[in-house]
Design a protein around this motif. Sequence first.
Motif, PDB file in Angstrom:
ATOM      1  N   ARG A 135      22.536 113.430  42.661  1.00 49.07           N
ATOM      2  CA  ARG A 135      22.943 114.807  42.336  1.00 49.07           C
ATOM      3  C   ARG A 135      21.979 115.816  42.941  1.00 49.07           C
ATOM      4  NH1 ARG A 135      23.555 114.932  36.309  1.00 49.07           N
ATOM      5  NH2 ARG A 135      22.574 116.987  36.368  1.00 49.07           N
ATOM      6  N   GLU A 139      22.864 118.768  45.534  1.00 48.85           N
ATOM      7  CA  GLU A 139      22.634 120.187  45.274  1.00 48.85           C
ATOM      8  C   GLU A 139      21.797 120.815  46.387  1.00 48.85           C
ATOM      9  OE1 GLU A 139      21.460 121.300  41.290  1.00 48.85           O
ATOM     10  OE2 GLU A 139      20.877 123.311  41.990  1.00 48.85           O
ATOM     11  N   LYS A 143      23.229 123.845  48.494  1.00 46.37           N
ATOM     12  CA  LYS A 143      22.630 125.172  48.390  1.00 46.37           C
ATOM     13  C   LYS A 143      21.816 125.542  49.617  1.00 46.37           C
ATOM     14  CE  LYS A 143      22.509 126.131  43.508  1.00 46.37           C
ATOM     15  NZ  LYS A 143      21.711 125.903  42.293  1.00 46.37           N
TER      16      LYS A 143
END
Length: 364
Positions: A135, A139, A143
């Motif tokens: 995860r 991310e 991002k």
Amino acid sequence: MPDEKPHPRIILHIDMDYFFAQCEEREHPEIKGKPVVICVYSGRGGDSGAVSTSNYEARKLGVKAGIPIYRAKKLAPDAVFLPVNMELYRSISDEIMEILKSYCEKFEQESVDEAFCELTGKVSDFDEARSLAARIKDEIKQKTGLTCSVGVAPNKLVAKVASDFRKPDGLTVVKPEEVLQFLSPLKITDLIGVGKKTGERLNELGVKTIGDISKLSKDDLIKEFGQAKGVWLKQASQGVDDSQVEEREGTDQIGRIITLKENTRELQVILDAVDKLSEDVYRKLEARKLSFKSVSFIAISTDLKTRTKSHTLGAPAKDLDIIRSTARELAQAFLAENPAALRRIGIRVANLKEEKGQKTLGEF
Ligand code: DGT
Ligand code: CA
Ligand code: CA
């Protein structure tokens, strides 16, 4: 009654892939796919200087960190050659570290592109740790647009070796019972901390793999390398490492970056965010009793281009007012110069010093 085994620690190590070059690819999407070489020019003119890093396309042609720029140009004449842009890499590093911190109990930044996270207590076992690591990678990719390689293991030493095991975009989990079989076939130089000299001497002794080291007796290793190094080698080769994740951030700068609720270039929204960021940065400075001498405003637009505006003060300062007012001015100047809408913004203070009762700007 079953034996109460102590819970293993769960430590994550992250290392960004071809970091400086990947930052440049994000900044200049048109160079992606070509060999990219980041250069430290010596300042003596021409191509004198060395390669800082290169992307994987350039590495395939033999262009690696440390080689002279003129050799890199011979090996990869069609590559894109760019000078080191540390401001850019720091800003992107801030973004990444911010994401990581939100996931871990304890956080230790090791360099501009590396950090340790303590996950013990956050997850209950290594399978859960693997999902969490995936995860985190997602991310960061989503991002910041960048890939990284991650290792998860019962200690820092093995986590670091694991993050280096499958690069780029790797994820390697080494459970406590797998540590020995994971380490033993690896080259001695894969063991972080075995330097060139030790490596050469071990080679002379016919030692090729980490497993070979662990077969030598502690006494023999001490005879050869001295007490401290000998003991360390024996333990490290068996994947034993008790060093703790020490809560600390880079010592040369403190920064914070946030994602705005909406992409915007509206002054008031941005100034409100600047005020909040200034307070956060100030709190960190105050906790560590540090003064600063420069303030930067970092802006990341919707296309992920990163711009930084900085101001260096005449003397060290430690006051919230100075961070806030300088950052506000930088933000305003930035908006006047740049038409793009912003997606993320940040504040960074740098040139940090420990306060030793010296006068700071605010007291003059
Ligand atoms: P990687 O991790 O193998 O995918 O590639 P990098 O480029 O991320 O390598 P790493 O993690 O050893 O270093 C992180 C950054 O530090 C790298 O992008 C550029 C810089 N760097 C590494 N080695 C050198 C060097 O020998 N000289 C200079 N000036 N900078 C270096
Ligand atoms: Ca790296
Ligand atoms: Ca690194």
